[in-house]
Design a protein around this motif. Structure first.
Motif, PDB file in Angstrom:
ATOM      1  N   LEU A  14      44.077  41.920  52.580  1.00  0.00           N
ATOM      2  CA  LEU A  14      43.500  40.871  51.733  1.00  0.00           C
ATOM      3  C   LEU A  14      42.940  41.479  50.452  1.00  0.00           C
ATOM      4  O   LEU A  14      43.126  40.925  49.358  1.00  0.00           O
ATOM      5  N   HIS A  15      42.263  42.625  50.565  1.00  0.00           N
ATOM      6  CA  HIS A  15      41.737  43.307  49.378  1.00  0.00           C
ATOM      7  C   HIS A  15      42.869  43.678  48.410  1.00  0.00           C
ATOM      8  O   HIS A  15      42.735  43.520  47.195  1.00  0.00           O
ATOM      9  N   GLU A  16      43.982  44.183  48.944  1.00  0.00           N
ATOM     10  CA  GLU A  16      45.122  44.543  48.089  1.00  0.00           C
ATOM     11  C   GLU A  16      45.629  43.321  47.321  1.00  0.00           C
ATOM     12  O   GLU A  16      45.868  43.396  46.121  1.00  0.00           O
ATOM     13  N   LEU A  17      45.802  42.223  48.030  1.00  0.00           N
ATOM     14  CA  LEU A  17      46.324  41.013  47.398  1.00  0.00           C
ATOM     15  C   LEU A  17      45.309  40.402  46.434  1.00  0.00           C
ATOM     16  O   LEU A  17      45.681  39.911  45.359  1.00  0.00           O
ATOM     17  N   LEU A  18      44.033  40.434  46.799  1.00  0.00           N
ATOM     18  CA  LEU A  18      42.989  39.968  45.881  1.00  0.00           C
ATOM     19  C   LEU A  18      43.030  40.776  44.589  1.00  0.00           C
ATOM     20  O   LEU A  18      42.806  40.235  43.499  1.00  0.00           O
ATOM     21  N   GLY A  19      43.326  42.054  44.702  1.00  0.00           N
ATOM     22  CA  GLY A  19      43.451  42.899  43.522  1.00  0.00           C
ATOM     23  C   GLY A  19      44.599  42.477  42.625  1.00  0.00           C
ATOM     24  O   GLY A  19      44.491  42.535  41.394  1.00  0.00           O
ATOM     25  N   GLN A  20      45.701  42.040  43.222  1.00  0.00           N
ATOM     26  CA  GLN A  20      46.832  41.554  42.422  1.00  0.00           C
ATOM     27  C   GLN A  20      46.438  40.302  41.637  1.00  0.00           C
ATOM     28  O   GLN A  20      46.769  40.172  40.460  1.00  0.00           O
ATOM     29  N   VAL A  21      45.739  39.390  42.289  1.00  0.00           N
ATOM     30  CA  VAL A  21      45.298  38.170  41.611  1.00  0.00           C
ATOM     31  C   VAL A  21      44.293  38.506  40.516  1.00  0.00           C
ATOM     32  O   VAL A  21      44.364  37.974  39.404  1.00  0.00           O
ATOM     33  N   LEU A  22      43.365  39.401  40.826  1.00  0.00           N
ATOM     34  CA  LEU A  22      42.371  39.791  39.833  1.00  0.00           C
ATOM     35  C   LEU A  22      43.041  40.356  38.585  1.00  0.00           C
ATOM     36  O   LEU A  22      42.640  40.052  37.461  1.00  0.00           O
ATOM     37  N   GLN A  23      44.080  41.154  38.772  1.00  0.00           N
ATOM     38  CA  GLN A  23      44.761  41.748  37.622  1.00  0.00           C
ATOM     39  C   GLN A  23      45.395  40.670  36.742  1.00  0.00           C
ATOM     40  O   GLN A  23      45.321  40.743  35.513  1.00  0.00           O
ATOM     41  N   ILE A  24      45.981  39.663  37.362  1.00  0.00           N
ATOM     42  CA  ILE A  24      46.550  38.548  36.588  1.00  0.00           C
ATOM     43  C   ILE A  24      45.456  37.864  35.789  1.00  0.00           C
ATOM     44  O   ILE A  24      45.594  37.610  34.587  1.00  0.00           O
ATOM     45  N   HIS A  25      44.329  37.578  36.439  1.00  0.00           N
ATOM     46  CA  HIS A  25      43.224  36.905  35.762  1.00  0.00           C
ATOM     47  C   HIS A  25      42.614  37.787  34.677  1.00  0.00           C
ATOM     48  O   HIS A  25      42.249  37.287  33.605  1.00  0.00           O
ATOM     49  N   ALA A  26      42.505  39.088  34.939  1.00  0.00           N
ATOM     50  CA  ALA A  26      41.933  40.002  33.939  1.00  0.00           C
ATOM     51  C   ALA A  26      42.822  40.102  32.705  1.00  0.00           C
ATOM     52  O   ALA A  26      42.318  40.264  31.586  1.00  0.00           O
ATOM     53  N   GLU A  27      44.128  39.982  32.888  1.00  0.00           N
ATOM     54  CA  GLU A  27      45.035  40.004  31.738  1.00  0.00           C
ATOM     55  C   GLU A  27      44.912  38.730  30.923  1.00  0.00           C
ATOM     56  O   GLU A  27      45.003  38.750  29.700  1.00  0.00           O
ATOM     57  N   ILE A  28      44.702  37.602  31.606  1.00  0.00           N
ATOM     58  CA  ILE A  28      44.560  36.311  30.918  1.00  0.00           C
ATOM     59  C   ILE A  28      43.191  36.202  30.261  1.00  0.00           C
ATOM     60  O   ILE A  28      43.076  35.747  29.124  1.00  0.00           O
ATOM     61  N   ARG A  29      42.131  36.600  30.984  1.00  0.00           N
ATOM     62  CA  ARG A  29      40.753  36.451  30.506  1.00  0.00           C
ATOM     63  C   ARG A  29      39.959  37.748  30.674  1.00  0.00           C
ATOM     64  O   ARG A  29      39.068  37.837  31.523  1.00  0.00           O
ATOM     65  N   PRO A  30      40.256  38.767  29.852  1.00  0.00           N
ATOM     66  CA  PRO A  30      39.496  40.017  29.964  1.00  0.00           C
ATOM     67  C   PRO A  30      38.023  39.858  29.572  1.00  0.00           C
ATOM     68  O   PRO A  30      37.212  40.732  29.877  1.00  0.00           O
ATOM     69  N   ASP A  31      37.690  38.738  28.938  1.00  0.00           N
ATOM     70  CA  ASP A  31      36.294  38.470  28.586  1.00  0.00           C
ATOM     71  C   ASP A  31      35.474  38.025  29.790  1.00  0.00           C
ATOM     72  O   ASP A  31      34.239  38.025  29.735  1.00  0.00           O
ATOM     73  N   ILE A  32      36.153  37.671  30.881  1.00  0.00           N
ATOM     74  CA  ILE A  32      35.464  37.168  32.072  1.00  0.00           C
ATOM     75  C   ILE A  32      35.683  38.075  33.285  1.00  0.00           C
ATOM     76  O   ILE A  32      34.742  38.368  34.023  1.00  0.00           O
ATOM     77  N   PHE A  33      36.925  38.519  33.496  1.00  0.00           N
ATOM     78  CA  PHE A  33      37.268  39.274  34.703  1.00  0.00           C
ATOM     79  C   PHE A  33      37.289  40.775  34.432  1.00  0.00           C
ATOM     80  O   PHE A  33      37.797  41.218  33.405  1.00  0.00           O
ATOM     81  N   ILE A  34      36.787  41.548  35.383  1.00  0.00           N
ATOM     82  CA  ILE A  34      36.718  43.003  35.276  1.00  0.00           C
ATOM     83  C   ILE A  34      37.815  43.602  36.137  1.00  0.00           C
ATOM     84  O   ILE A  34      37.762  43.535  37.369  1.00  0.00           O
ATOM     85  N   VAL A 129      43.345  26.163  38.125  1.00  0.00           N
ATOM     86  CA  VAL A 129      44.258  27.145  37.553  1.00  0.00           C
ATOM     87  C   VAL A 129      43.716  27.538  36.190  1.00  0.00           C
ATOM     88  O   VAL A 129      43.380  26.659  35.382  1.00  0.00           O
ATOM     89  N   TRP A 130      43.627  28.841  35.937  1.00  0.00           N
ATOM     90  CA  TRP A 130      43.156  29.307  34.643  1.00  0.00           C
ATOM     91  C   TRP A 130      44.181  29.008  33.563  1.00  0.00           C
ATOM     92  O   TRP A 130      45.389  29.198  33.758  1.00  0.00           O
ATOM     93  N   GLU A 131      43.714  28.512  32.428  1.00  0.00           N
ATOM     94  CA  GLU A 131      44.568  28.310  31.257  1.00  0.00           C
ATOM     95  C   GLU A 131      45.269  29.632  30.947  1.00  0.00           C
ATOM     96  O   GLU A 131      44.638  30.690  30.954  1.00  0.00           O
ATOM     97  N   GLY A 132      46.562  29.580  30.727  1.00  0.00           N
ATOM     98  CA  GLY A 132      47.328  30.786  30.456  1.00  0.00           C
ATOM     99  C   GLY A 132      48.084  31.306  31.665  1.00  0.00           C
ATOM    100  O   GLY A 132      48.983  32.136  31.525  1.00  0.00           O
ATOM    101  N   ASN A 133      47.754  30.820  32.854  1.00  0.00           N
ATOM    102  CA  ASN A 133      48.470  31.220  34.069  1.00  0.00           C
ATOM    103  C   ASN A 133      49.611  30.229  34.292  1.00  0.00           C
ATOM    104  O   ASN A 133      49.615  29.446  35.236  1.00  0.00           O
ATOM    105  N   THR A 134      50.581  30.279  33.377  1.00  0.00           N
ATOM    106  CA  THR A 134      51.654  29.282  33.372  1.00  0.00           C
ATOM    107  C   THR A 134      52.532  29.355  34.616  1.00  0.00           C
ATOM    108  O   THR A 134      53.014  28.321  35.078  1.00  0.00           O
TER     109      THR A 134
END
Length: 157
Positions: A14-34, A129-134
């Motif tokens: 689950l941690h591995e997969l959560l990391g994949q999602v986090l990376q997608i979100h961090a690319e879309i919103r680096p101002d919010i996600f670390i 869904v985050w804007e930009g995650n088309t």
């Protein structure tokens, strides 16, 4: 493929997969996600696994390897006195391992969540869904979802 409730032995995956999602979100919103951080601790995941109001469903292969998940939350409505009371199943997070995308794992997980929502007496299944995650938007539209509401922001920085 089998879909079941998550168990403690699924936590590392689950941690591995959560990391994949986090990376997608961090690319879309680096101002919010670390990038490189984790959304939950092991203890928080253990608590969620045992909480029937926050079920985590996992799609596994024949060897029991988790290839995708759906973190869900049962929610009771209304938000206010002018709304009809109902129950909804909110998908807080849905992920399919990047190696397995396009192989219908997400579709199977989503179908399972819809059936669970019916079994639990829910009126609807919702998610954000985050804007930009088309790609996510297109996937959920393909699954029959429609926009219910839009949340807007004004960044003060």
């Amino acid at each position: 493929m089998q879909i079941r409730r998550a168990v403690d032995k699924d936590i590392p995956r689950l941690h591995e997969l959560l990391g994949q999602v986090l990376q997608i979100h961090a690319e879309i919103r680096p101002d919010i996600f670390i990038s490189g951080t984790t959304k939950y601790t092991d203890e928080e995941l253990r608590e969620m696994i045992r909480n029937d109001a926050k079920p985590i469903y996992v799609a596994t292969d024949e060897q029991g390897m988790c290839e995708g998940y759906a973190f869900c939350q049962l929610r009771e409505q209304p938000f206010s006195n002018n709304m009809v009371p109902f129950r909804s199943l909110f998908i807080d997070d849905l992920c399919v391992d990047e190696r397995m995308r396009g192989q219908h794992v997400g579709e199977s997980l989503f179908a399972f969540v819809k059936e669970e929502a019916k079994r639990l007496g829910c009126y609807e299944v919702t998610l954000n869904v985050w804007e930009g995650n088309t790609s996510a938007e297109k996937f959920y539209e393909k699954m029959g979802m429609k926009t219910k509401e839009r949340q807007m922001e004004y960044i003060l920085a």
